[in-house]
Design an enzyme around this catalytic site. Structure first.
Site, short mmCIF file in Angstrom:
data_model
loop_
_atom_site.label_atom_id
_atom_site.label_comp_id
_atom_site.label_asym_id
_atom_site.label_seq_id
_atom_site.Cartn_x
_atom_site.Cartn_y
_atom_site.Cartn_z
N ASN A 20 4.58 -47.17 -16.90
CA ASN A 20 3.93 -47.02 -15.77
C ASN A 20 4.63 -47.58 -14.66
O ASN A 20 4.82 -48.73 -14.43
CB ASN A 20 2.40 -47.73 -16.07
CG ASN A 20 1.50 -47.06 -14.80
OD1 ASN A 20 1.81 -46.38 -14.06
ND2 ASN A 20 0.24 -47.67 -14.70
N HIS A 105 -13.83 -51.14 -21.55
CA HIS A 105 -13.66 -51.83 -20.22
C HIS A 105 -14.92 -51.85 -19.39
O HIS A 105 -15.09 -50.95 -18.67
CB HIS A 105 -12.64 -51.52 -19.39
CG HIS A 105 -11.00 -51.75 -19.84
ND1 HIS A 105 -10.01 -51.52 -19.09
CD2 HIS A 105 -10.81 -52.22 -21.24
CE1 HIS A 105 -8.76 -52.02 -20.03
NE2 HIS A 105 -9.33 -52.48 -21.36
N ARG A 130 -14.48 -55.54 -23.09
CA ARG A 130 -13.59 -56.56 -22.45
C ARG A 130 -14.45 -56.60 -21.14
O ARG A 130 -14.83 -55.41 -20.36
CB ARG A 130 -12.30 -55.94 -22.07
CG ARG A 130 -11.34 -56.88 -21.13
CD ARG A 130 -10.05 -56.18 -20.78
NE ARG A 130 -10.29 -55.49 -19.31
CZ ARG A 130 -9.39 -55.03 -18.87
NH1 ARG A 130 -8.00 -55.24 -19.21
NH2 ARG A 130 -9.65 -54.29 -17.60
N TYR A 142 -7.19 -57.67 -10.09
CA TYR A 142 -6.94 -56.71 -11.35
C TYR A 142 -8.51 -56.63 -11.90
O TYR A 142 -9.24 -57.51 -12.21
CB TYR A 142 -5.89 -57.30 -12.44
CG TYR A 142 -6.21 -56.70 -13.54
CD1 TYR A 142 -6.79 -56.92 -14.48
CD2 TYR A 142 -5.62 -55.35 -13.82
CE1 TYR A 142 -6.98 -56.53 -15.72
CE2 TYR A 142 -5.61 -54.87 -14.79
CZ TYR A 142 -6.33 -55.23 -15.78
OH TYR A 142 -6.58 -54.45 -17.16
N ASP A 211 -9.20 -60.50 -20.09
CA ASP A 211 -7.89 -60.34 -19.79
C ASP A 211 -7.41 -61.08 -18.31
O ASP A 211 -7.77 -60.76 -17.23
CB ASP A 211 -7.62 -58.80 -19.45
CG ASP A 211 -5.86 -58.44 -19.33
OD1 ASP A 211 -5.54 -57.50 -19.36
OD2 ASP A 211 -5.23 -59.40 -19.18
N HIS A 213 -4.59 -61.36 -17.31
CA HIS A 213 -3.23 -60.65 -16.89
C HIS A 213 -2.34 -61.12 -16.21
O HIS A 213 -1.78 -61.12 -14.99
CB HIS A 213 -4.17 -59.85 -15.77
CG HIS A 213 -3.41 -58.33 -15.73
ND1 HIS A 213 -2.68 -57.86 -14.69
CD2 HIS A 213 -3.52 -57.27 -16.49
CE1 HIS A 213 -2.08 -56.72 -14.92
NE2 HIS A 213 -2.91 -56.12 -16.03
N GLU A 237 -6.85 -62.81 -23.11
CA GLU A 237 -5.61 -62.00 -23.09
C GLU A 237 -4.59 -62.40 -22.01
O GLU A 237 -5.13 -62.60 -20.69
CB GLU A 237 -5.95 -60.51 -22.92
CG GLU A 237 -4.84 -59.52 -22.75
CD GLU A 237 -5.17 -58.35 -22.80
OE1 GLU A 237 -6.20 -57.78 -22.70
OE2 GLU A 237 -4.14 -57.34 -22.26
N GLU A 263 1.25 -56.92 -24.41
CA GLU A 263 1.49 -55.52 -23.92
C GLU A 263 2.65 -55.16 -23.20
O GLU A 263 3.11 -54.19 -22.93
CB GLU A 263 0.25 -55.12 -23.17
CG GLU A 263 0.10 -55.64 -21.87
CD GLU A 263 -1.17 -55.48 -21.06
OE1 GLU A 263 -2.22 -55.44 -21.72
OE2 GLU A 263 -1.06 -55.05 -19.86
N ARG A 284 -0.34 -57.32 -29.20
CA ARG A 284 -0.68 -56.44 -28.46
C ARG A 284 0.29 -55.36 -28.30
O ARG A 284 -0.13 -54.37 -27.66
CB ARG A 284 -1.38 -56.62 -26.85
CG ARG A 284 -2.78 -57.17 -27.24
CD ARG A 284 -3.51 -57.73 -25.95
NE ARG A 284 -3.70 -56.43 -24.99
CZ ARG A 284 -4.07 -55.46 -24.91
NH1 ARG A 284 -4.79 -55.07 -26.07
NH2 ARG A 284 -4.11 -54.60 -23.99
N HIS A 313 -2.58 -52.55 -27.22
CA HIS A 313 -2.73 -51.79 -25.73
C HIS A 313 -3.09 -50.47 -25.89
O HIS A 313 -2.58 -49.78 -26.66
CB HIS A 313 -1.19 -52.14 -25.01
CG HIS A 313 -1.31 -51.76 -23.73
ND1 HIS A 313 -0.35 -51.45 -22.90
CD2 HIS A 313 -2.26 -51.91 -22.75
CE1 HIS A 313 -0.66 -51.41 -21.58
NE2 HIS A 313 -1.88 -51.59 -21.48
N ASP A 317 -2.79 -45.44 -18.89
CA ASP A 317 -1.54 -45.28 -18.68
C ASP A 317 -0.41 -45.06 -19.87
O ASP A 317 0.44 -44.75 -20.07
CB ASP A 317 -0.73 -46.23 -17.65
CG ASP A 317 -0.81 -47.76 -18.18
OD1 ASP A 317 -2.02 -48.04 -18.67
OD2 ASP A 317 0.06 -48.45 -18.17
N GLU A 340 -7.57 -51.10 -28.22
CA GLU A 340 -8.28 -51.09 -26.88
C GLU A 340 -8.23 -49.55 -26.62
O GLU A 340 -7.62 -48.74 -27.09
CB GLU A 340 -7.16 -51.54 -25.80
CG GLU A 340 -7.69 -51.30 -24.34
CD GLU A 340 -6.57 -51.83 -23.40
OE1 GLU A 340 -5.55 -52.22 -23.62
OE2 GLU A 340 -6.82 -51.98 -22.25
N TRP A 403 0.56 -59.98 -10.79
CA TRP A 403 -0.47 -59.05 -10.74
C TRP A 403 -1.18 -59.03 -12.06
O TRP A 403 -0.46 -58.62 -13.04
CB TRP A 403 -0.06 -57.70 -10.34
CG TRP A 403 -1.37 -56.66 -10.34
CD1 TRP A 403 -2.54 -56.91 -9.68
CD2 TRP A 403 -1.48 -55.54 -11.06
NE1 TRP A 403 -3.38 -55.76 -9.83
CE2 TRP A 403 -2.59 -55.20 -11.03
CE3 TRP A 403 -0.66 -55.21 -12.07
CZ2 TRP A 403 -3.16 -53.83 -11.72
CZ3 TRP A 403 -1.05 -54.21 -12.99
CH2 TRP A 403 -2.43 -53.33 -12.38
#
Ligand code: CS2
Ligand code: MG
Length: 403
Positions: A20, A105, A130, A142, A211, A213, A237, A263, A284, A313, A317, A340, A403
């Site tokens: 991605n 999610h 999640r 995020y 997450d 992130h 995560e 991921e 992941r 993961h 995407d 996931e 991010w």
């Protein structure tokens, strides 16, 4: 990005080459450096082709190289299944389980919305969810759509319907990254309150995940993992950027909240210490980004030696081709943890006919030979490629962050 490999006998296989925001780099790598080496090769020599593409590159590892190798590898395993007339999980060693535990999610602009969205997933049969929520004072964090989850949206609705909630971000209007801001203090304050409310509203049976992130420093991650302990998460995560593998020793010293990472990894070498030192509980790393089934099978076996389980993961995407291959792998792998699952958009599903399905909180691969996912190239032609890049994040003082 999908790679199709055709053999002289007329069989063909599909591999996912999605990366991605950097997909054109993978396309160029395949076109310029991989495909010319595949013409005329024996499609049955899956291991030798993997070793050729890995060792022969000289410049080893990295997301672009390993995603390109993964696309070839998965396409060759797909061909093998079709020629053998067997679903991929049979080639790997057969079923270890009937269904594959999946997590969806849920999100919301505040705790109230996030808990209501979680309830929708539970009603839809999810056994694991999640949950992300808005952070006071921060725009577009995020995992949370600024427009919220459209009230009444069916859980697991495709990413487009959920205005990016499922994918964790809203694509920028231009091809360049959307700019977001990050501050740890309000996040560290609201997330424990979010999970306190989720347990109060939904009880102790539902598995809850979160997450971070990559956005916390090690000590912030240790604090959050400690503060979440009373709410018994299935996992926290990407608590801190995972290339700093030793950082997870600090988190482990302060908490028994299970940790998941990987991921963004693309080879076993990225997580060797994390696994050997038992600093994580779930790995992941997805088939699409880590050299395909041939390498991830080795990674899963290495993880099994240290009682680390898989938790692939599975964001939107990653294409249905990756999901199809992942579900066959999940059906076989002995040290499976969770998968996931973010349902793709209707347009994506139209392009990729598939035989996997979601039922009663679990995903089930099909019995078609190979990974069970095909491509409708005429449908694909209706959706021309438009470049996008992932968002970036800055701290309040303007300096770059994760991010
Ligand atoms: C996220 C991903 O699903 C997740 O756990 O970390 O949605 C991630 O943000 C995207 O895959 C990035 O492209
Ligand atoms: Mg993630």
């Amino acid at each position: 990005m999908t790679l199709k490999i055709e053999t002289r006998s007329g069989a063909y296989g599909l591999g996912d080459a999605t990366l991605n925001g950097r997909e054109l780099a993978v396309a160029a790598y395949l076109e310029q450096h991989v495909v010319p080496n595949l013409i005329g090769r024996d499609a049955g020599r899956i291991e030798d082709t993997w070793q050729f593409l890995y060792r022969g590159a000289y410049w080893r590892r990295g997301p672009v190289t390993m995603t390109a190798i993964a696309a070839v590898d998965v396409a060759l395993w797909d061909i093998l299944g079709k020629l053998a007339g067997l679903p991929l999980y049979r080639l790997l060693g057969g079923r270890s389980r009937e269904g594959v535990l999946a997590y969806g999610h849920a999100s919301g602009r505040d705790i109230e919305e996030a808990s209501a969205d979680t309830g929708r997933y539970i009603e839809a049969g999810y056994r694991a969810v999640r949950v992300q929520c808005g952070i006071p004072g921060l725009k577009k964090p995020y995992g949370v759509p600024s427009s919220g989850s459209a009230p009444g949206t069916k859980p697991g609705a495709d990413a487009a319907t959920r205005t990016g909630a499922g994918s964790g971000y809203e694509p920028a209007e231009s091809a360049l990254p959307a700019e977001t801001f990050w501050s740890a203090a309000p996040y560290l304050e609201i997330v424990p309150r979010l999970f306190e409310r989720l347990r109060a509203d939904h009880g102790s049976e539902i598995e809850l995940l979160h997450d971070a992130h990559h956005r916390l420093t090690p000590v912030e991650a240790a604090r959050l993992a400690r503060d979440l302990e009373p709410y018994r998460l299935f996992w926290l995560e990407d608590a801190t950027p995972a290339e700093d593998q030793q950082a997870f020793e600090l988190i482990r010293q302060h908490s028994v909240t299970p940790l998941a990472v990987g991921e963004v990894f693309n080879s076993m070498w990225d997580c060797k210490h994390l696994i050997e030192a038992r600093l994580i509980d779930y790995i992941r790393t997805a088939i699409v980004h880590a050299g395909g089934i041939t390498h991830v099978r080795r990674l899963a076996d290495f993880a099994a030696l240290h009682q680390v389980r898989t938790g692939f993961h599975g964001a939107t995407d990653l294409s249905p081709v990756c999901m199809g291959a992942a579900l066959h792998f999940d059906t076989w792998v002995p040290n499976f943890g969770i998968q996931e699952y973010m349902p793709h958009t209707e347009q994506t599903l139209e392009v990729f006919p598939r035989d996997y399905r979601f039922h009663d909180g679990q995903l089930h691969c099909g019995e078609r030979p190979g990974h069970g996912v095909d491509i409708d190239e005429r449908a694909a032609a209706r959706f021309p490629y438009s470049p996008k890049q992932l968002p970036i994040a800055r701290l309040p003082d303007g300096s770059m962050w994760d991010w």
